[in-house]
Scaffold this active site. Structure first.
Site, short mmCIF file in Angstrom:
data_model
loop_
_atom_site.label_atom_id
_atom_site.label_comp_id
_atom_site.label_asym_id
_atom_site.label_seq_id
_atom_site.Cartn_x
_atom_site.Cartn_y
_atom_site.Cartn_z
N ASP A 127 -11.23 8.96 14.78
CA ASP A 127 -11.90 9.96 15.64
C ASP A 127 -13.37 9.61 15.87
OD1 ASP A 127 -9.52 11.56 15.55
OD2 ASP A 127 -10.16 12.29 13.59
N ASN A 151 -6.01 25.79 17.90
CA ASN A 151 -6.45 25.12 16.67
C ASN A 151 -7.89 24.69 16.84
OD1 ASN A 151 -6.37 24.02 14.14
ND2 ASN A 151 -5.05 22.30 14.66
N GLU A 165 -4.50 16.61 22.08
CA GLU A 165 -5.69 16.95 21.29
C GLU A 165 -6.85 16.05 21.69
OE1 GLU A 165 -4.71 16.53 17.17
OE2 GLU A 165 -3.87 14.54 17.40
N ILE A 208 -10.20 22.64 16.16
CA ILE A 208 -10.69 21.31 15.79
C ILE A 208 -10.91 20.49 17.06
CG2 ILE A 208 -9.44 21.37 13.59
CD1 ILE A 208 -7.54 19.28 14.73
#
Length: 469
Positions: free
Chosen positions: A65, A197, A256, A199
């Site tokens: 990430d 979520n 995501e 994040i």
């Protein structure tokens, strides 16, 4: 589902052999580096740099990430990445730096020595997070804002939090990441009572000067939440008023890592489709859509809305690059992680990837050509009088353009060491030159070059230095 944990191992363990050379090589000052004609260190902002993959070397694993930023004052590139699992080295966000335009990287340690106590209190009713995830780094009015996430594995019991600093340079006396607490949490409801979520934050400024956080992972997908500075946190009512940008309307909703990037009057929403963190079985792909308005809707090249299944695949598995995703974009450079099939020591270890974006018909493009490196010119034997400099030159070809790395042996090839003063640069044409001062200690020194890119390596036969009186 939330982002799975990655297998932990310190990057220092992978490269420990290279870090011990300063004390291992006799007459180490004899080995120097040299750039070739026209070879200069350049920043990510220069438009004349060619699009395509950037070969990275040095300490580039485990990086997951990656959030990329370039210090405008020093030109230093920084990457912030997910922390090591099981709280190794504290489990907090890792920091990496490059002083040569994103080619050679080294670890700068972690943001903190331990996870903030308030996070453990937040998750005190069950399993505690083993590490901090998915950082985002953003500069506003001279302050750096580091967003990071913590989550209970396998749930959307998550929090995205914030830390601030006035400098990115770890050697600066003013360097200190000050924790500013929670920014947004889940499973609180978001727009129209949906679940999300909390994040994978990504920060963007709209053309009206308002700021937004793209956030989300699986569940109902990706949302856009308005925030305000200098606090860096959501405005009142931001969750209820959030814009729902991406929903794939498929089982699990595997999307995501949102990141919105402005280019030439368009806003581009980059996301990761598929599943990360499964090594060779990872299915991550980077997809993109665009909009004239930061709040959407974001359409792909075929005109399909990303809210409803759209998304043009930009980057996917190719060669040794498996499961690329978890991306950010800075000054036209796409940073991502992938699972390295060319890593023989630790197969499919999460590794930093960089691509300088090209643009065609208003859309970003990447070069996914796979050409394993080859040495078109190998170093030859050289001789020099004592006190003079002997030069060894190698030229490499391949895609992405390989980097040439040099090693020397003082014991007839029994052991090999990297030059202690750093690797010589590799020119845009793929040429690199190592310079060695001829001394009694370097008589008989062996030298070899390795061409390296993301898809493999090619190593030359040793060349010998003969020292003359």
């Amino acid at each position: 589902m939330s982002r799975p944990r990655l297998a932990g191992r310190s990057a220092a363990a992978v490269v420990a052999g290279l870090l011990l050379l300063a004390t291992a090589a006799p007459a180490s000052s004899a080995v120097t580096s040299s750039t070739t004609a026209g070879d200069v260190v350049r920043s990510a902002t220069e438009a004349d740099l060619p699009a395509g993959g950037i070969t990275v070397t040095g300490e580039t694993s485990p990086i997951h990430d990656p959030a990329l930023i370039v210090d405008e004052k020093s030109g230093t590139w920084y990457v912030y990445s997910t922390g090591l699992v099981n709280r190794e080295k504290g489990g907090t966000i890792q920091v990496w730096s490059s002083h040569d335009g994103g080619t050679t990287w080294k670890s700068e340690g972690t943001v903190w020595d331990e996870i903030p106590a308030w996070i453990d209190e937040h998750f005190s009713d069950g399993d505690l997070p083993g590490n901090l995830w998915a950082p985002e780094i953003y500069e506003h009015d001279g302050t750096y804002y580091l967003y990071y996430s913590a989550s209970r594995f396998g749930t959307n019991n998550s929090v995205t939090a914030l830390a601030t600093n006035t400098t990115l340079d770890p050697s600066d006396p003013e360097y200190e990441w000050v924790d500013q607490g929670a920014v947004v949490t889940s499973p609180n409801p978001i727009e129209n009572g949906k679940t999300f979520n909390a994040i994978d934050a990504g920060i963007v400024e709209g053309d009206d000067g308002r700021h937004y956080m793209a956030i989300g992972s699986f569940w109902y997908g990706i949302f856009l939440v308005e925030i305000e500075f200098p606090g860096g946190k959501p405005v009142e009512g931001a969750l209820a008023d959030a814009k729902h940008l991406v929903d794939r309307f498929m089982p699990g909703n595997p999307v995501e890592a949102p990141y919105i990037y402005e280019h030439d009057g368009w806003y581009y929403l980059f996301v990761s489709f598929g599943f990360c963190c499964q090594g060779e079985n990872s299915t991550y792909q980077v997809a993109v859509g665009r909009s004239r308005d930061v709040t959407g809707p974001y359409l792909d090249k075929e005109g399909r809305d990303m809210f409803g299944g759209g998304g043009t695949i930009l980057l996917e598995q190719h060669g040794a690059i498996v499961g690329p995703g978890g991306q950010s974009v800075h000054d036209g450079v796409l940073a991502f992680h992938y699972y390295d099939a060319a890593n023989e020591e630790i197969p499919y270890f999460p590794t930093l990837g960089l691509q300088r974006l090209g643009w065609a018909d208003g859309w970003p493009v990447v070069d996914q050509t796979v050409e394993v490196p080859m040495l078109t010119t190998a170093p030859s034997d050289a001789s020099a009088r004592r006190g003079r400099i002997a030069s060894f030159t190698a030229t490499a070809a391949g895609t992405p353009r390989p980097v040439v790395e040099w090693e020397v042996s003082y014991d007839d090839g029994a052991t090999w060491q990297a030059p202690v003063k750093g690797q010589p640069a590799t020119s845009d044409g793929g040429t690199s030159t190592l310079r060695v001062r001829a001394t009694p200690d370097t008589d008989g020194l062996l030298v070899r070059a390795t061409a390296r890119n993301a898809h493999g390596t090619a190593t030359s036969e040793p060349a010998t230095l003969t020292t003359r009186r």
